[in-house]
Design a protein around this motif. Structure first.
Motif, PDB file in Angstrom:
ATOM      1  N   ARG A  88       0.824  -1.210   0.000  1.00  0.00           N
ATOM      2  CA  ARG A  88       0.000   0.000   0.000  1.00  0.00           C
ATOM      3  C   ARG A  88       0.861   1.264   0.000  1.00  0.00           C
ATOM      4  O   ARG A  88       0.517   2.264  -0.632  1.00  0.00           O
ATOM      5  CB  ARG A  88      -0.962  -0.002   1.185  1.00  0.00           C
ATOM      6  N   GLU A 127      -7.925  11.267   1.081  1.00  0.00           N
ATOM      7  CA  GLU A 127      -8.922  10.721   0.149  1.00  0.00           C
ATOM      8  C   GLU A 127      -8.758   9.207   0.002  1.00  0.00           C
ATOM      9  O   GLU A 127      -9.737   8.466   0.001  1.00  0.00           O
ATOM     10  CB  GLU A 127      -8.767  11.411  -1.212  1.00  0.00           C
ATOM     11  N   ARG A 128      -7.517   8.752  -0.098  1.00  0.00           N
ATOM     12  CA  ARG A 128      -7.273   7.306  -0.219  1.00  0.00           C
ATOM     13  C   ARG A 128      -7.642   6.558   1.060  1.00  0.00           C
ATOM     14  O   ARG A 128      -7.912   5.363   1.031  1.00  0.00           O
ATOM     15  CB  ARG A 128      -5.800   7.042  -0.552  1.00  0.00           C
ATOM     16  N   ASN A 129      -7.634   7.262   2.181  1.00  0.00           N
ATOM     17  CA  ASN A 129      -7.926   6.616   3.463  1.00  0.00           C
ATOM     18  C   ASN A 129      -9.414   6.532   3.790  1.00  0.00           C
ATOM     19  O   ASN A 129      -9.786   5.965   4.818  1.00  0.00           O
ATOM     20  CB  ASN A 129      -7.223   7.378   4.601  1.00  0.00           C
ATOM     21  N   LYS A 130     -10.262   7.113   2.941  1.00  0.00           N
ATOM     22  CA  LYS A 130     -11.686   7.202   3.271  1.00  0.00           C
ATOM     23  C   LYS A 130     -12.301   5.838   3.590  1.00  0.00           C
ATOM     24  O   LYS A 130     -13.104   5.708   4.510  1.00  0.00           O
ATOM     25  CB  LYS A 130     -12.450   7.851   2.122  1.00  0.00           C
ATOM     26  N   ASP A 131     -11.969   4.845   2.817  1.00  0.00           N
ATOM     27  CA  ASP A 131     -12.577   3.526   2.991  1.00  0.00           C
ATOM     28  C   ASP A 131     -11.655   2.543   3.703  1.00  0.00           C
ATOM     29  O   ASP A 131     -11.857   1.324   3.638  1.00  0.00           O
ATOM     30  CB  ASP A 131     -12.980   2.953   1.615  1.00  0.00           C
ATOM     31  N   VAL A 132     -10.622   3.066   4.379  1.00  0.00           N
ATOM     32  CA  VAL A 132      -9.658   2.216   5.079  1.00  0.00           C
ATOM     33  C   VAL A 132      -9.907   2.317   6.580  1.00  0.00           C
ATOM     34  O   VAL A 132     -10.151   3.416   7.103  1.00  0.00           O
ATOM     35  CB  VAL A 132      -8.207   2.659   4.750  1.00  0.00           C
ATOM     36  N   ALA A 133      -9.850   1.199   7.271  1.00  0.00           N
ATOM     37  CA  ALA A 133     -10.041   1.200   8.726  1.00  0.00           C
ATOM     38  C   ALA A 133      -8.988   2.086   9.383  1.00  0.00           C
ATOM     39  O   ALA A 133      -7.846   2.182   8.920  1.00  0.00           O
ATOM     40  CB  ALA A 133      -9.950  -0.220   9.270  1.00  0.00           C
ATOM     41  N   ASP A 134      -9.375   2.722  10.499  1.00  0.00           N
ATOM     42  CA  ASP A 134      -8.484   3.672  11.172  1.00  0.00           C
ATOM     43  C   ASP A 134      -7.128   3.062  11.510  1.00  0.00           C
ATOM     44  O   ASP A 134      -6.086   3.714  11.381  1.00  0.00           O
ATOM     45  CB  ASP A 134      -9.134   4.191  12.468  1.00  0.00           C
ATOM     46  N   ARG A 178      -4.657   2.837   8.316  1.00  0.00           N
ATOM     47  CA  ARG A 178      -4.410   4.003   7.467  1.00  0.00           C
ATOM     48  C   ARG A 178      -2.928   4.387   7.425  1.00  0.00           C
ATOM     49  O   ARG A 178      -2.250   4.368   8.437  1.00  0.00           O
ATOM     50  CB  ARG A 178      -5.229   5.200   7.952  1.00  0.00           C
ATOM     51  N   ASP A 237     -12.711  15.948   4.954  1.00  0.00           N
ATOM     52  CA  ASP A 237     -12.545  14.645   5.604  1.00  0.00           C
ATOM     53  C   ASP A 237     -12.674  14.804   7.110  1.00  0.00           C
ATOM     54  O   ASP A 237     -11.776  15.300   7.768  1.00  0.00           O
ATOM     55  CB  ASP A 237     -11.177  14.064   5.259  1.00  0.00           C
TER      56      ASP A 237
END
Length: 615
Positions: free
Chosen positions: A68, A119-126, A129, A212
């Motif tokens: 990633r 923006e890339r982290n929007k759908d990633v678990a905290d 990230r 965000d």
């Protein structure tokens, strides 16, 4: 502890190049090799970035994290740097270094990178990230076609290590070129001490609007601050109308006395002087200050002292809605200064009656000679600073006691001065401890309500073999002043000796709540407690913080690294410690420490030996 409390492995490794100050060349594979006549000096803007908590992410899933990060570098970082006419001249693990010819382009690039990463982290678990910390500096560097190195680069790297995840810090030199030229806010963080950088560096935090909600970077100054609803307050340094040293000492003394008095009010959380005074000479929105300190209420004002008169303008602000709860101008004879302080505290308590329904006015203070008070204010300001200054405090405090032998505060701070010398500057430890104990005992005798005296006396008694009595004395000091941040930090020390490591961590963390910008020894006490609790990774992050200080920091960092299996890093930290304390012996040290349980003592000795410290 949060991931921000350390210099990352990537940044640290980058700083281990030529003689510990420069960077070893490392270029992307597709960079052409050119023949150079040697490095040349030039001005450049350096952006340093690394991923917060990268070691934790790699430990959890090495392949996924690496994949990633490479995607982030390929899809977001390199395109942004190229768009803003920059050049990545080094990558290392979780970080990169880039140079720019323009400060404006470097800051634009940093903000675009943070936005793109968010923006890339929007759908990633905290907890998965990838979040960058960034520092930007404009300075003189040495450069060739492969590499850029020197002090200008080092400052950027150290600044990055101080940044919160998702944030950008810039130096004053960068701020001068970008202020009012970009649609951004720049929050003055004051002068900061950066690790291995001899001079203080003035730092600004970059604020930009973001959609965000999970971002750690807040929007503009008109956003409603998220403030606690509990009764929490900070006393900002009082302004003076000129730069006269007498005026400044006097104004500081009044504000510090207000902090001390308000700290004794039941139910009121009061931020320590060290943190609230960090906002001296900063032009900032009061709501931003309240948000950064984590308080709802602020006291600000000004002091003017002339001949035999003193004028105080003060106001109490509710930062949740920027309303003024109380404001008044008080003109008094200088001889009435002590009654005036009582009056201000009483008015603040009355104004906060809705938040403190059970609070009662404090007992009136005993009137003290004004000359003695002036000497005391100067001595107190010096008492816990550098070796030269803490020793310069003692004649002032001693003279205050000569003038007024019943001045409990002067006795207490004389004890503090000797105690500070014994803790950090060594020989003759016995003489300093004896002098501190005598002065603290006298202060308690004169004024049983003096929290400082109880805390110093308790600490000394605990270290001299009267452990239970010392802890009881210490706890009495914190009952008298539950907002004593240094008291909570030192109580963490004693809780470790008691074998109550989990409580020790809680005490140390409480000291940070009361003092968000603490002195370096607070990090040392927290790291010590975390090691005792077996939280080695947290201890490493804490003790690697650029502000961490005190003799125990490097020693305990070495032990924590060794316990994690990072033997070489641990031994490197141990060598740094031994360069300052070449006669250290782990077992001899253990004999001098008042551990209640031998197993707790051995836990530290084992870590020191494992790190290569002499047995």
């Amino acid at each position: 502890m949060r991931d921000t409390l350390h210099v990352s492995a990537g940044a640290s490794s980058l700083l281990e190049g030529r003689t510990g100050a420069a960077y070893a060349p490392r270029m992307p594979d597709d960079e052409p090799t050119l023949v150079s006549a040697g490095p040349q000096r030039k001005l450049a803007v350096i952006l340093a970035a690394d991923v917060a908590g990268y070691s934790r992410l790699m430990e959890r899933d090495e392949d996924d994290t690496h994949e990633r990060l490479q995607g982030l570098l390929r899809d977001v970082v390199r395109p942004a740097v190229e768009t803003h006419r920059g050049r990545i001249f080094k990558t290392a693990g979780d970080g990169f270094l880039a140079e720019f010819a323009s400060a404006i382009e470097a800051v634009r690039c940093a903000v675009d990178l943070q936005r793109g990463t968010a923006e890339r982290n929007k759908d990633v678990a905290d907890d998965r990230r990838l979040v960058f910390r960034m520092g930007i500096n404009l300075g003189d560097v040495l450069a060739d076609h492969k590499d850029v190195f020197g002090d200008g680069v080092n400052v950027a790297a150290r600044l990055e290590a101080m940044a919160e995840p998702g944030s950008v810090l810039i130096t004053h030199s960068v701020h001068e070129h970008v202020d009012r030229k970009l649609p951004l806010q720049f929050v003055d963080q004051g002068e900061c001490a950066l690790k291995n950088i001899t001079r203080p560096i003035r730092v600004f935090r970059v604020i930009w609007e973001t959609a965000d909600s999970a971002s750690t970077v807040r929007g503009g100054p008109d956003d409603e601050p998220e403030l606690p609803q509990v009764a929490s307050i900070a006393v900002l340094p009082f302004a003076t109308l000129n730069s006269d040293a007498d005026q400044e000492y006097f104004a500081e003394g009044l504000a510090e006395d207000l902090i001390t008095d308000l700290s004794k009010v039941d139910g009121l959380l009061v931020i320590a002087r060290h943190s609230s005074f960090a906002y001296r000479d900063r032009s900032m929105d009061l709501r931003m200050i309240a948000r950064e300190l984590g308080v709802r209420y602020l006291i600000e004002g000004s002091v003017r002292r002339a001949a035999t008169r003193v004028r105080i303008n003060a106001q109490l602000i509710d930062a949740s809605n920027a309303s003024c709860l109380w404001a008044e101008r008080l003109d008094r004879d200088l001889a009435d200064i002590f009654a005036l302080q009582d009056e201000v505290v009483g008015k603040v308590i009355s104004a906060l009656a809705h938040a403190l329904p059970t609070a009662k006015p404090l007992p009136k203070r005993r009137v003290t000679d004004l000359e003695a008070y002036d000497l005391f204010v100067r001595g107190r300001a010096l008492a816990t600073q550098s070796l030269r200054e803490t020793r310069a405090a003692r004649p002032l405090l001693a003279r205050a006691i000569e003038i007024d032998p019943g001045f409990a505060g002067a006795h207490a701070w004389l004890a503090m001065s000797h105690h500070f010398d014994a803790l950090y500057y060594g020989e003759p430890i016995g003489e300093h401890r004896a002098a501190a104990r005598t002065a603290a005992a006298k202060a308690v005798e004169i004024d049983p309500e003096n929290a400082d005296a109880h805390i110093v006396l308790g600490y000394l008694r605990a270290y001299e073999g009267e452990f239970e009595a010392g802890v009881a004395e210490f706890e009495q000091g914190l009952r008298l002043n539950p907002n004593h941040s240094a008291g909570w930090a030192h109580l963490a020390d004693l809780r470790v000796f008691e074998g109550r490591a989990t409580e020790a961590v809680e005490c140390a963390e409480n000291s940070f709540r009361l003092n968000p910008y603490p002195p370096g020894d607070h990090y040392s006490f927290l790291g010590w407690a975390q090691y005792a609790a077996g939280r080695y990774r947290d201890a490493v992050e804490t003790l690697r913080h650029p502000q961490a200080g005190g003799p125990g920091s490097k020693r305990n960092l070495a032990a924590a690294l060794a316990q994690l299996g990072c033997i070489e890093e641990g031994r490197a930290a141990a060598r740094e410690f031994l360069s300052e304390f070449p006669n250290f012996s782990a077992r001899q040290w253990g004999k001098t420490q008042p551990f209640r349980n031998d197993a707790d003592r051995q836990h530290f000795i084992d870590g020191y030996i494992k790190a290569g410290l002499p047995e």
